[in-house]
Enzyme design. Structure first.
Site, short mmCIF file in Angstrom:
data_model
loop_
_atom_site.label_atom_id
_atom_site.label_comp_id
_atom_site.label_asym_id
_atom_site.label_seq_id
_atom_site.Cartn_x
_atom_site.Cartn_y
_atom_site.Cartn_z
N HIS A 1 0.83 -1.20 0.00
CA HIS A 1 0.00 0.00 0.00
C HIS A 1 0.87 1.26 0.00
O HIS A 1 0.64 2.20 -0.78
CB HIS A 1 -0.93 -0.03 1.22
CG HIS A 1 -1.62 1.25 1.49
ND1 HIS A 1 -2.65 1.74 0.71
CD2 HIS A 1 -1.44 2.18 2.48
CE1 HIS A 1 -3.05 2.90 1.20
NE2 HIS A 1 -2.34 3.20 2.27
N HIS B 1 1.16 5.29 -2.07
CA HIS B 1 1.59 6.62 -1.62
C HIS B 1 2.84 7.14 -2.31
O HIS B 1 2.92 8.31 -2.67
CB HIS B 1 1.83 6.61 -0.10
CG HIS B 1 0.57 6.51 0.69
ND1 HIS B 1 -0.38 7.51 0.70
CD2 HIS B 1 0.08 5.53 1.50
CE1 HIS B 1 -1.38 7.16 1.49
NE2 HIS B 1 -1.14 5.95 1.98
N GLU C 1 -6.09 9.03 0.78
CA GLU C 1 -6.34 7.58 0.78
C GLU C 1 -7.31 7.14 -0.33
O GLU C 1 -7.09 6.13 -0.97
CB GLU C 1 -6.85 7.10 2.14
CG GLU C 1 -5.82 7.14 3.25
CD GLU C 1 -4.62 6.22 3.05
OE1 GLU C 1 -4.66 5.34 2.16
OE2 GLU C 1 -3.63 6.40 3.77
N SER D 1 -3.45 0.89 -4.47
CA SER D 1 -2.74 -0.29 -3.96
C SER D 1 -3.65 -1.51 -3.84
O SER D 1 -3.22 -2.54 -3.35
CB SER D 1 -2.12 0.00 -2.59
OG SER D 1 -3.13 0.16 -1.61
N1 NLE Z 1 -7.27 -1.45 0.97
C1 NLE Z 1 -5.92 -1.00 0.71
C2 NLE Z 1 -5.11 -2.11 0.04
O1 NLE Z 1 -5.58 -3.23 -0.03
O2 NLE Z 1 -4.00 -1.85 -0.41
C3 NLE Z 1 -5.23 -0.50 1.97
C4 NLE Z 1 -5.93 0.66 2.61
C5 NLE Z 1 -5.19 1.25 3.80
C6 NLE Z 1 -5.90 2.42 4.38
FE FE2 Z 2 -2.38 4.98 3.40
#
Ligand code: NLE
Ligand code: FE2
Length: 320
Positions: A178, A183, A223, A242
């Site tokens: 993630h 990010h 996010e 992600s």
């Molecule tokens: N749902 C995201 C993932 O699977 O990469 C992560 C979110 C974190 C806030």
């Molecule tokens: Fe994050």
């Protein structure tokens, strides 16, 4: 006081009793919430003791790290590498259509490959060169005030452990996939960074209810935000970028799209019950940065705004 209930700052009458961190060292990275230490029953790794032990060992790297030291390199196991490879492979197929232009421009800077899990230290150095941002390792989900305060120092707190192998397409919490895929590429774009920086500077003087509001602003932009490109919605939020599952969900149009307004009451955040039901839309990162700078000026006295936001991005180019 402003109409939305936020208080006007009064810098000349000591109304801000809270100590404002003067440096990154003063931002605590040890207060971990939620999933951090004990995994909840609905976490895919709940019954996997070996997974939990491994996470604890990785978390200790972050706990021992001191600002200014290089981030220790981690040798990922073959199983962890496989998770990274799967996640990267699946997502790469979706980025061309679903990711915003800034993400697509920045992604090649990092040269990601399915054969090796990138190291936080290497990515942090690329970010320093591109935008002056840096990564600081953290053991898990950080307390919101500390996390947001870090942004004021152009620092992104990042986990280093891998998501559980049983569910590579979606995890409810941050993990290294993630952070690295969601990010890191966005933090190489300076307009995006300006927007995130304003959230951080706003948090320095925020009271607890304003921190909560800023946490939601962060959630619905950094996010899970989307940006409009022509008549299409493109992902810039890391939780979409992600997650193969979330990206597909966002792109198939089963969710609601609403214009982003930092002054409006933000809906309750949800992550435990799966994909987002609504996404908030920016016109551009310049527009988002402008909106957030205005919001920030309602909380943060002008001298502090000036000290943090006008500081020229440090020039690291001659160090490499
Ligand atoms: N749902 C995201 C993932 O699977 O990469 C992560 C979110 C974190 C806030
Ligand atoms: Fe994050």
């Amino acid at each position: 006081n402003f109409k939305d209930g936020t208080k006007a700052a009064a810098p000349d009458t000591q109304t801000v009793p809270r100590h404002i961190p003067q440096s990154l060292e003063e931002v605590d990275n040890g207060q971990i919430l939620g999933f951090g230490a004990d995994l909840a029953e609905d976490h895919p790794g709940y019954l996997d003791q070996a997974y939990k032990d491994r996470r604890m060992a990785i978390a200790n790297i972050a706990r021992r790290h001191r600002v200014g030291d290089p981030i220790p390199r981690l040798e990922y196991t073959p199983d962890e590498l496989q998770v990274w490879g799967t996640v990267l492979h699946e997502l790469r197929n979706l980025y061309d259509d679903g990711a915003c232009a800034e993400f697509l421009r920045c992604l090649p800077l990092f040269d990601f490959s399915e054969d090796v899990v990138p190291q936080l230290e290497d990515l942090s150095q690329i970010l320093r060169r591109e935008t002056g941002w840096q990564i600081r390792p953290v053991a898990g989900l950080l307390h919101p005030r500390d996390f947001l305060n870090g942004l004021a120092f152009q620092t992104f707190h990042s986990t280093q452990y891998m998501r559980h192998p049983s569910k590579p397409n979606y995890t409810p919490e941050p993990d290294v996939c993630h952070e690295l895929l969601g990010h890191v590429p966005m933090l190489a774009d300076s307009a995006f960074c300006d927007m995130v920086h304003s959230i951080g500077v706003a948090s320095l003087c925020a009271d607890d209810s304003q921190i909560w509001h800023l946490t939601k602003i962060y959630w619905y932009t950094v996010e899970f935000g989307v940006v409009q490109e022509g008549d299409e919605m493109k992902a810039f939020g890391a939780g979409i970028l992600s997650s193969y599952g979330e990206m597909k969900h966002m792109r198939t149009g089963n969710a609601e799209f609403l214009p982003f307004d930092p002054n409006a009451k933000q809906p309750k955040m949800s992550y435990k019950d799966g994909y987002q039901k609504r996404y908030f839309v920016l016109k551009s990162f310049e527009d988002g940065a402008q909106q957030l700078r205005e919001y920030c000026s309602k909380i943060t006295p002008p001298d502090i705004m000036a000290r943090f936001l006008n500081k020229a991005t440090p020039d690291y180019s001659d160090q490499s």
